[in-house]
Design a protein around this motif. Structure first.
Motif, PDB file in Angstrom:
ATOM      1  N   ILE A 187      16.134 -26.931  -9.611  1.00  0.00           N
ATOM      2  CA  ILE A 187      17.499 -27.463  -9.467  1.00  0.00           C
ATOM      3  C   ILE A 187      17.949 -28.117 -10.766  1.00  0.00           C
ATOM      4  N   GLU A 188      17.062 -28.912 -11.354  1.00  0.00           N
ATOM      5  CA  GLU A 188      17.391 -29.574 -12.621  1.00  0.00           C
ATOM      6  C   GLU A 188      17.630 -28.546 -13.728  1.00  0.00           C
ATOM      7  N   LEU A 189      16.781 -27.513 -13.751  1.00  0.00           N
ATOM      8  CA  LEU A 189      16.942 -26.451 -14.749  1.00  0.00           C
ATOM      9  C   LEU A 189      18.261 -25.711 -14.543  1.00  0.00           C
ATOM     10  N   ALA A 190      18.573 -25.421 -13.281  1.00  0.00           N
ATOM     11  CA  ALA A 190      19.816 -24.704 -12.963  1.00  0.00           C
ATOM     12  C   ALA A 190      21.037 -25.517 -13.393  1.00  0.00           C
ATOM     13  N   ILE A 191      21.016 -26.813 -13.087  1.00  0.00           N
ATOM     14  CA  ILE A 191      22.134 -27.687 -13.468  1.00  0.00           C
ATOM     15  C   ILE A 191      22.293 -27.718 -14.988  1.00  0.00           C
ATOM     16  N   MET A 192      21.162 -27.813 -15.690  1.00  0.00           N
ATOM     17  CA  MET A 192      21.198 -27.851 -17.151  1.00  0.00           C
ATOM     18  C   MET A 192      21.751 -26.541 -17.722  1.00  0.00           C
ATOM     19  N   LEU A 193      21.313 -25.415 -17.167  1.00  0.00           N
ATOM     20  CA  LEU A 193      21.770 -24.111 -17.656  1.00  0.00           C
ATOM     21  C   LEU A 193      23.265 -23.909 -17.407  1.00  0.00           C
TER      22      LEU A 193
ATOM     23  N   ALA B 212      26.415 -13.159 -21.835  1.00  0.00           N
ATOM     24  CA  ALA B 212      25.711 -14.446 -21.748  1.00  0.00           C
ATOM     25  C   ALA B 212      25.461 -14.819 -20.290  1.00  0.00           C
ATOM     26  N   TYR B 213      26.444 -14.537 -19.443  1.00  0.00           N
ATOM     27  CA  TYR B 213      26.316 -14.819 -18.002  1.00  0.00           C
ATOM     28  C   TYR B 213      25.120 -14.066 -17.408  1.00  0.00           C
ATOM     29  N   VAL B 214      25.033 -12.783 -17.722  1.00  0.00           N
ATOM     30  CA  VAL B 214      23.921 -11.960 -17.213  1.00  0.00           C
ATOM     31  C   VAL B 214      22.586 -12.477 -17.753  1.00  0.00           C
ATOM     32  N   GLY B 215      22.576 -12.831 -19.044  1.00  0.00           N
ATOM     33  CA  GLY B 215      21.350 -13.344 -19.651  1.00  0.00           C
ATOM     34  C   GLY B 215      20.879 -14.641 -19.008  1.00  0.00           C
ATOM     35  N   PHE B 216      21.819 -15.517 -18.689  1.00  0.00           N
ATOM     36  CA  PHE B 216      21.474 -16.809 -18.084  1.00  0.00           C
ATOM     37  C   PHE B 216      20.884 -16.644 -16.682  1.00  0.00           C
ATOM     38  N   LEU B 217      21.249 -15.571 -15.996  1.00  0.00           N
ATOM     39  CA  LEU B 217      20.754 -15.370 -14.628  1.00  0.00           C
ATOM     40  C   LEU B 217      19.241 -15.175 -14.581  1.00  0.00           C
ATOM     41  N   PHE B 218      18.668 -14.687 -15.673  1.00  0.00           N
ATOM     42  CA  PHE B 218      17.231 -14.414 -15.698  1.00  0.00           C
ATOM     43  C   PHE B 218      16.377 -15.677 -15.844  1.00  0.00           C
ATOM     44  N   PHE B 219      17.011 -16.806 -16.123  1.00  0.00           N
ATOM     45  CA  PHE B 219      16.238 -18.040 -16.307  1.00  0.00           C
ATOM     46  C   PHE B 219      15.749 -18.633 -14.979  1.00  0.00           C
ATOM     47  N   ILE B 220      16.415 -18.259 -13.899  1.00  0.00           N
ATOM     48  CA  ILE B 220      16.021 -18.762 -12.578  1.00  0.00           C
ATOM     49  C   ILE B 220      15.482 -17.592 -11.749  1.00  0.00           C
ATOM     50  N   PRO B 221      14.289 -17.718 -11.186  1.00  0.00           N
ATOM     51  CA  PRO B 221      13.721 -16.624 -10.373  1.00  0.00           C
ATOM     52  C   PRO B 221      14.655 -16.231  -9.232  1.00  0.00           C
ATOM     53  N   SER B 222      14.867 -14.940  -9.073  1.00  0.00           N
ATOM     54  CA  SER B 222      15.807 -14.458  -8.053  1.00  0.00           C
ATOM     55  C   SER B 222      15.306 -14.678  -6.625  1.00  0.00           C
ATOM     56  N   ASP B 223      14.001 -14.903  -6.469  1.00  0.00           N
ATOM     57  CA  ASP B 223      13.462 -15.108  -5.120  1.00  0.00           C
ATOM     58  C   ASP B 223      13.377 -16.588  -4.741  1.00  0.00           C
ATOM     59  N   SER B 224      13.880 -17.459  -5.615  1.00  0.00           N
ATOM     60  CA  SER B 224      13.831 -18.895  -5.310  1.00  0.00           C
ATOM     61  C   SER B 224      15.021 -19.287  -4.438  1.00  0.00           C
TER      62      SER B 224
ATOM     63  N   PHE C 136      18.356 -19.945  -6.395  1.00  0.00           N
ATOM     64  CA  PHE C 136      19.059 -18.870  -7.110  1.00  0.00           C
ATOM     65  C   PHE C 136      20.455 -18.602  -6.547  1.00  0.00           C
ATOM     66  N   LYS C 137      20.575 -18.634  -5.223  1.00  0.00           N
ATOM     67  CA  LYS C 137      21.865 -18.354  -4.591  1.00  0.00           C
ATOM     68  C   LYS C 137      22.936 -19.343  -5.060  1.00  0.00           C
ATOM     69  N   PHE C 138      22.588 -20.622  -5.062  1.00  0.00           N
ATOM     70  CA  PHE C 138      23.539 -21.655  -5.488  1.00  0.00           C
ATOM     71  C   PHE C 138      23.782 -21.579  -7.005  1.00  0.00           C
ATOM     72  N   TYR C 139      22.732 -21.213  -7.713  1.00  0.00           N
ATOM     73  CA  TYR C 139      22.830 -21.088  -9.178  1.00  0.00           C
ATOM     74  C   TYR C 139      23.811 -19.984  -9.571  1.00  0.00           C
ATOM     75  N   ILE C 140      23.685 -18.842  -8.913  1.00  0.00           N
ATOM     76  CA  ILE C 140      24.558 -17.713  -9.249  1.00  0.00           C
ATOM     77  C   ILE C 140      26.008 -18.007  -8.860  1.00  0.00           C
TER      78      ILE C 140
END
Length: 250
Positions: free
Chosen positions: A8-14, A82-94, A97-101
């Motif tokens: 969550i912290e990583l997602a917020i930072m990204l 850049a948007y597509v690239g940033f999506l790879f920083f958070i595992p899609s199975d976490s 990820f849904k809230f991040y995207i």
């Protein structure tokens, strides 16, 4: 294994980094396009007003319009990459990820709405400008050259400060452009190719118009030519005459 809290912290930072990047990129690109449009239309218009009929002068070429709009589309493309690239920083199975995207998508969508508005405004301004055909430009420039060729004579000049008679810094910049275009005209096979000649002339006008607009304390600068002293206001006409003289001697 990264915990949900860390994700969550990583997602917020990204998301924050991405938003900040967009807040820098979009205004900078819009500012650059505004300057580009100002140089190509407003500054050149004041530069040539004493020598040419502005209503009939092809101040904007078709390629210029496409270039200005392309700037915006490149910005959009880079933002999406850049948007597509940033999506790879958070595992899609976490679970994050849904809230991040969703957050990333909103971060991208809002600037895209704004940039679409800017594209609309710029395009609206460009539609007010006349775009002339290549045939018209050739005939126009050919006739203008004939009008000025008998009176155009290359004049050496220097810019200096009236108070202490020291060379102005802007003297070097403008002299450099004079030498640069002399070489371009001599090196290029432009004889009888009036369209290429005009494109080079327009580039010459834009560069010098921008330099003069950036000259600080312009009223304190004087110009010495071969046999007389003139004010900075007459420099515009002198530069136009010099280009035509350079063209004739190329």
């Amino acid at each position: 294994m990264i915990s949900n809290k860390d994700l969550i912290e990583l997602a917020i930072m990204l998301v924050a980094i991405y938003i900040l990047a967009l807040l820098v990129i979009f205004p900078l690109m819009h500012w650059a396009i505004s300057i580009e449009l100002k140089v190509k239309y407003k500054l050149v218009g004041t530069f040539i007003s004493s020598k040419f009929d502005l209503d009939n002068f092809p101040i904007i070429l078709k390629g210029d319009k496409e270039k200005l709009i392309t700037f915006y589309f490149w910005t959009i493309l880079l933002s999406i990459i850049a948007y597509v690239g940033f999506l790879f920083f958070i595992p899609s199975d976490s679970s994050v990820f849904k809230f991040y995207i969703i957050a990333m998508s909103i971060s991208l969508l809002l600037p895209l709405i704004f940039i679409s508005f800017f594209i609309y405004r710029v395009n609206k301004k460009l539609k007010l400008l006349k775009l002339y055909s290549k045939k018209y430009i050739i005939e126009y420039f050919k006739n203008e050259i004939k009008k000025h060729e008998t009176t155009s004579e290359y004049k050496n000049f220097t810019l200096y400060y009236e108070a202490n008679e020291k060379f102005s810094f802007h003297n070097w910049r403008i002299q450099f452009q004079q030498r640069r275009f002399q070489k371009k005209l001599k090196a290029s096979k432009l004889k009888n190719d009036y369209y290429k000649q005009f494109k080079l002339f327009l580039k010459y006008l834009r560069i010098n118009a921008y330099f003069i607009s950036q000259t600080k304390q312009i009223d304190l600068i004087k110009i010495k030519t071969d046999n007389q002293e003139i004010s900075i206001k007459d420099l515009k006409s002198l530069l136009v005459e010099n280009f035509i003289a350079m063209l004739e001697n190329s």
